[in-house]
Design a protein around this motif. Structure first.
Motif, PDB file in Angstrom:
ATOM      1  N   GLY A  93       0.816  -1.212   0.000  1.00 42.25           N
ATOM      2  CA  GLY A  93       0.000   0.000   0.000  1.00 42.25           C
ATOM      3  C   GLY A  93       0.849   1.261   0.000  1.00 42.25           C
ATOM      4  O   GLY A  93       0.579   2.209  -0.739  1.00 42.25           O
ATOM      5  N   SER A  94       1.897   1.255   0.814  1.00 42.68           N
ATOM      6  CA  SER A  94       2.765   2.422   0.908  1.00 42.68           C
ATOM      7  C   SER A  94       3.470   2.681  -0.420  1.00 42.68           C
ATOM      8  O   SER A  94       3.616   3.832  -0.855  1.00 42.68           O
ATOM      9  N   PHE A  95       3.889   1.596  -1.077  1.00 41.72           N
ATOM     10  CA  PHE A  95       4.551   1.743  -2.377  1.00 41.72           C
ATOM     11  C   PHE A  95       3.584   2.373  -3.387  1.00 41.72           C
ATOM     12  O   PHE A  95       3.923   3.335  -4.077  1.00 41.72           O
ATOM     13  N   ILE A  96       2.361   1.842  -3.433  1.00 38.34           N
ATOM     14  CA  ILE A  96       1.358   2.383  -4.365  1.00 38.34           C
ATOM     15  C   ILE A  96       1.076   3.847  -4.027  1.00 38.34           C
ATOM     16  O   ILE A  96       1.068   4.720  -4.902  1.00 38.34           O
ATOM     17  N   ALA A  98       2.940   6.031  -2.508  1.00 35.60           N
ATOM     18  CA  ALA A  98       4.062   6.925  -2.834  1.00 35.60           C
ATOM     19  C   ALA A  98       4.127   7.186  -4.345  1.00 35.60           C
ATOM     20  O   ALA A  98       4.458   8.295  -4.773  1.00 35.60           O
ATOM     21  N   GLN A  99       3.801   6.181  -5.150  1.00 33.64           N
ATOM     22  CA  GLN A  99       3.798   6.376  -6.612  1.00 33.64           C
ATOM     23  C   GLN A  99       2.705   7.362  -7.019  1.00 33.64           C
ATOM     24  O   GLN A  99       2.935   8.266  -7.824  1.00 33.64           O
ATOM     25  N   VAL A 100       1.512   7.159  -6.442  1.00 34.36           N
ATOM     26  CA  VAL A 100       0.392   8.061  -6.741  1.00 34.36           C
ATOM     27  C   VAL A 100       0.746   9.483  -6.323  1.00 34.36           C
ATOM     28  O   VAL A 100       0.518  10.451  -7.049  1.00 34.36           O
ATOM     29  N   PHE A 101       1.368   9.589  -5.148  1.00 32.93           N
ATOM     30  CA  PHE A 101       1.779  10.880  -4.592  1.00 32.93           C
ATOM     31  C   PHE A 101       2.730  11.592  -5.558  1.00 32.93           C
ATOM     32  O   PHE A 101       2.552  12.761  -5.889  1.00 32.93           O
ATOM     33  N   THR A 102       3.750  10.855  -6.031  1.00 39.14           N
ATOM     34  CA  THR A 102       4.742  11.433  -6.942  1.00 39.14           C
ATOM     35  C   THR A 102       4.096  11.880  -8.245  1.00 39.14           C
ATOM     36  O   THR A 102       4.379  12.962  -8.766  1.00 39.14           O
ATOM     37  N   TYR A 103       3.189  11.030  -8.754  1.00 38.22           N
ATOM     38  CA  TYR A 103       2.532  11.339 -10.023  1.00 38.22           C
ATOM     39  C   TYR A 103       1.660  12.592  -9.885  1.00 38.22           C
ATOM     40  O   TYR A 103       1.741  13.514 -10.696  1.00 38.22           O
ATOM     41  N   LEU A 104       0.862  12.642  -8.822  1.00 37.33           N
ATOM     42  CA  LEU A 104      -0.023  13.798  -8.634  1.00 37.33           C
ATOM     43  C   LEU A 104       0.780  15.067  -8.359  1.00 37.33           C
ATOM     44  O   LEU A 104       0.366  16.160  -8.740  1.00 37.33           O
ATOM     45  N   ILE A 193       0.076   8.908   1.539  1.00 38.46           N
ATOM     46  CA  ILE A 193      -0.497  10.121   0.943  1.00 38.46           C
ATOM     47  C   ILE A 193      -0.936  11.154   1.979  1.00 38.46           C
ATOM     48  O   ILE A 193      -1.115  12.321   1.643  1.00 38.46           O
ATOM     49  N   MET A 194      -1.113  10.737   3.250  1.00 39.13           N
ATOM     50  CA  MET A 194      -1.607  11.691   4.244  1.00 39.13           C
ATOM     51  C   MET A 194      -0.569  12.054   5.304  1.00 39.13           C
ATOM     52  O   MET A 194      -0.792  12.977   6.081  1.00 39.13           O
ATOM     53  N   GLY A 195       0.559  11.337   5.363  1.00 37.76           N
ATOM     54  CA  GLY A 195       1.539  11.606   6.402  1.00 37.76           C
ATOM     55  C   GLY A 195       0.995  11.262   7.775  1.00 37.76           C
ATOM     56  O   GLY A 195       1.157  12.010   8.728  1.00 37.76           O
ATOM     57  N   VAL A 196       0.326  10.105   7.873  1.00 38.78           N
ATOM     58  CA  VAL A 196      -0.226   9.645   9.155  1.00 38.78           C
ATOM     59  C   VAL A 196       0.275   8.230   9.398  1.00 38.78           C
ATOM     60  O   VAL A 196       0.795   7.578   8.485  1.00 38.78           O
ATOM     61  N   GLY A 197       0.113   7.754  10.630  1.00 35.24           N
ATOM     62  CA  GLY A 197       0.436   6.362  10.904  1.00 35.24           C
ATOM     63  C   GLY A 197      -0.705   5.458  10.462  1.00 35.24           C
ATOM     64  O   GLY A 197      -0.514   4.343  10.023  1.00 35.24           O
ATOM     65  N   GLY A 198      -1.913   5.980  10.589  1.00 37.06           N
ATOM     66  CA  GLY A 198      -3.096   5.225  10.165  1.00 37.06           C
ATOM     67  C   GLY A 198      -3.760   4.468  11.287  1.00 37.06           C
ATOM     68  O   GLY A 198      -4.684   3.691  11.058  1.00 37.06           O
ATOM     69  N   ASN A 239      11.710   8.922  -4.153  1.00 38.02           N
ATOM     70  CA  ASN A 239      10.882   9.507  -5.218  1.00 38.02           C
ATOM     71  C   ASN A 239      10.981  11.022  -5.301  1.00 38.02           C
ATOM     72  O   ASN A 239      11.070  11.579  -6.385  1.00 38.02           O
ATOM     73  N   THR A 240      10.905  11.696  -4.156  1.00 36.41           N
ATOM     74  CA  THR A 240      10.750  13.153  -4.214  1.00 36.41           C
ATOM     75  C   THR A 240      11.759  13.929  -3.370  1.00 36.41           C
ATOM     76  O   THR A 240      11.760  15.147  -3.397  1.00 36.41           O
ATOM     77  N   GLN A 241      12.632  13.238  -2.621  1.00 34.14           N
ATOM     78  CA  GLN A 241      13.631  13.904  -1.773  1.00 34.14           C
ATOM     79  C   GLN A 241      12.995  14.970  -0.868  1.00 34.14           C
ATOM     80  O   GLN A 241      13.477  16.090  -0.783  1.00 34.14           O
ATOM     81  N   THR A 242      11.892  14.615  -0.239  1.00 35.74           N
ATOM     82  CA  THR A 242      11.178  15.611   0.567  1.00 35.74           C
ATOM     83  C   THR A 242      11.217  15.303   2.066  1.00 35.74           C
ATOM     84  O   THR A 242      10.516  15.952   2.831  1.00 35.74           O
TER      85      THR A 242
END
Lengths: 309, 251
Positions: A93-96, A98-104, A193-198, A239-242
């Motif tokens: 889930g985290s991998f997916i 992070a990819q969505v995050f980078t794309y958006l 995508i939210m920067g939370v632990g969940g 992905n984003t060096q953030t």
């Protein structure tokens, strides 16, 4: 005192950063929650780029979860087998996510996605939590005790019909591995995508969907959060060096102090009062995010770098 | 450093050769971004010699343009879609300066005509700036162009009509250059133009470097050149800090 953050590429007041960590730490210590859902929006409101806020907060949550997880581990409060299945799902889930995050981010829509995710999840979780706690408070006033459910009826029929059953001794469960895998994956996407632990999604899912005994729920969820936020940190770094380590460590410093005070305050309140207050706070963040989406902004234009190249 | 510049300028005035009409120097040619960086102020000194104007008898005007490294910059416009406002349109400027400041000895309109500044490409309205469109590079839509200048100016990254060039006398002038904390790193160019009767009579350019230094440089390079290992390091730091916090918290 200004401090230049080399990764975020901005200068922030060091006391403001530690103070924010302390306030969120206080609240998370009081309510026994991770605090990522408060910290990430707070960082964004103070002008930290959303991508940096999300990625850095993942890093801080790893740190903030360690001591709690260790304490539960010593008390035998971690179902390691369940944790590993949740982590496996979380990694995917985290991998997916992070990819969505980078794309958006490259499309300039990452802020929108973060806001929508917050409004949706905080709104629904906060709303349910609020209703539940109000009901509990009313019941307590009237002196009604809810009848406990028998253990055999915990699962709905469709859960028993799922394949790949696994035995989880510590949780005293025999259920399909697909269920914790799916929950872990969903939480992993939210983490990225939210920067939370969940935890705010995982803990209710473990109790109501999996039917795990409450003494292993928190420990196991913290165990999963450490690994999944660590993976999320690595994915965002690549992905984003953030990920700004310095910002994360300063926030943690504040949070540790705040959490100590918060935990003491929390002991003075009743569990359902705490839940009602927490629900109100969750709804407040949700409304603020939603309000900013709906109200016409004073400046329609925004300027940014080209995003991920 | 400032004294050195002053001595240099005075010496030059005394023995000035006719070939060089204009000299300038900065109080600091290399800005180092360190942990306490909160922006920087530099002083630019300059002097004109008699070949361009007679500094004692002639009036002259000075316009100083500082330009930062060019980077791809995207301007986005929000539109209402259903009930919410989302980024709908965007325009990419492949080579917008990361910093752009114009300082002058008088309001620009009093120094030269708009057409003159246009031909020199000086000022917010005249800086040559192209946008990426379907038909290749083209002049940007005015709304996006002005939004870029408005937004960058609100962050102090673009400045115009805000910094004054002061005539010290005897052809000597100086100005302050203000770099905000969010200034991009890279090579800057400081161009000085001497105007007389509305047109340029002398110009020169000197470089200025802004760079992260020491620990800040190392951390930035590590994160960008070895992102995977940076991520691993971030996790290790978090795990040990979290463990340490737990140990300290118990006491």
């Amino acid at each position: 005192m200004p401090l230049y953050l080399p990764i975020a590429e901005l200068s922030m007041n060091i006391f403001l950063v530690i103070g924010m960590g302390a306030v969120v730490g206080f609240l998370s210590g009081m309510f026994g929650v991770g605090g990522g859902f408060l910290m990430t929006p707070l960082l964004i409101f103070t002008g930290v780029p959303p991508a940096v806020a999300v990625a850095t907060e993942s890093n801080e949550i790893t740190a903030a979860s360690v001591s709690g997880a260790l304490a539960h581990w010593r008390r035998q409060g971690v179902d390691v087998k369940m944790g590993i299945v949740l982590i496996a799902g979380g990694a995917v889930g985290s991998f997916i996510g992070a990819q969505v995050f980078t794309y958006l981010r490259s499309l300039g829509q990452v802020d929108l996605m973060i806001s929508l995710a917050y409004v949706l999840f905080l709104g629904s979780v906060g709303g349910l939590m609020f209703l539940e706690s109000v009901r509990a408070i009313v019941r307590n006033r009237k002196g009604i005790l809810p009848a406990p459910k028998p253990r055999e009826d915990r699962h709905k029929a469709w859960i028993h019909a799922l394949p790949f059953k696994m035995r989880f001794r510590k949780s005293r469960l025999y259920i399909s591995a697909l269920l914790p895998l799916g929950i872990g994956m969903f939480v992993g996407v939210l983490a990225a995508i939210m920067g939370v632990g969940g935890g705010f999604v995982m803990v209710p899912a473990m109790i109501y969907l999996l039917g795990m005994p409450t003494n292993v729920v928190v420990g196991t969820s913290l165990f999963q959060i450490i690994f999944v936020t660590a993976l999320t940190t690595i994915f965002h770094s690549v992905n984003t060096q953030t990920v700004d380590i310095f910002l994360a460590v300063l926030l943690l410093f504040g949070a540790v102090i705040g959490a100590q005070i918060g935990a003491r305050m929390g002991l003075r309140l009743k569990a359902e009062q705490l839940r009602a207050l927490l629900a109100l706070m969750v709804l407040l963040v949700c409304f603020k995010m939603g309000f900013d989406l709906v109200v016409e902004p004073t400046e329609l234009f925004s300027v940014g770098d080209a995003g991920a190249h | 450093m400032k004294q050195l510049v002053a001595i240099f300028v005075i010496t030059w005035l005394a023995f000035g050769s006719a070939a060089a009409a204009l000299v300038t120097d900065l109080s600091n040619k290399r800005i180092e971004i360190r942990y306490s960086f909160d922006g920087a102020d530099l002083i630019l000194f300059g002097a004109v010699g008699s070949s361009a104007v007679d500094p004692v008898n002639d009036d002259f005007d000075v316009v100083i343009v500082v330009r930062g490294p060019e980077t791809e910059t995207v301007v986005r416009q929000k539109k209402k879609v259903g009930p919410i406002w989302i980024n709908a349109d965007s325009l990419s400027f492949p080579a917008a300066p990361g910093y752009y400041a114009v300082a002058a000895s008088r309001p620009l309109a009093e120094i030269a005509s708009d057409a003159a500044f246009g031909s020199y490409g000086i000022g917010f309205d005249h800086l040559p700036l192209l946008a990426r469109t379907e038909r290749g590079l083209a002049a940007p839509e005015p709304a996006f162009r002005s939004a870029l200048f408005r937004l960058q100016a609100s962050k102090d990254l673009y400045r115009q009509e805000r910094d004054q060039v002061v005539h010290v006398g005897e052809g000597l002038f100086k100005t302050d250059i203000r770099l905000p904390a969010s200034v991009p790193v890279g090579e800057f160019l400081v161009e000085t133009f001497i105007f007389k009767n509305g047109s340029i009579v002398a110009r020169n350019r000197i470089p200025l470097a802004v760079d992260k230094e020491g620990f800040e440089r190392a951390a930035y390079d590590f994160a960008h050149n070895y992102p995977f290992w940076y991520g691993i390091t971030a996790v290790i730091v978090a795990l040990s800090a979290g463990w340490l916090a737990g140990v300290l918290g118990k006491k």
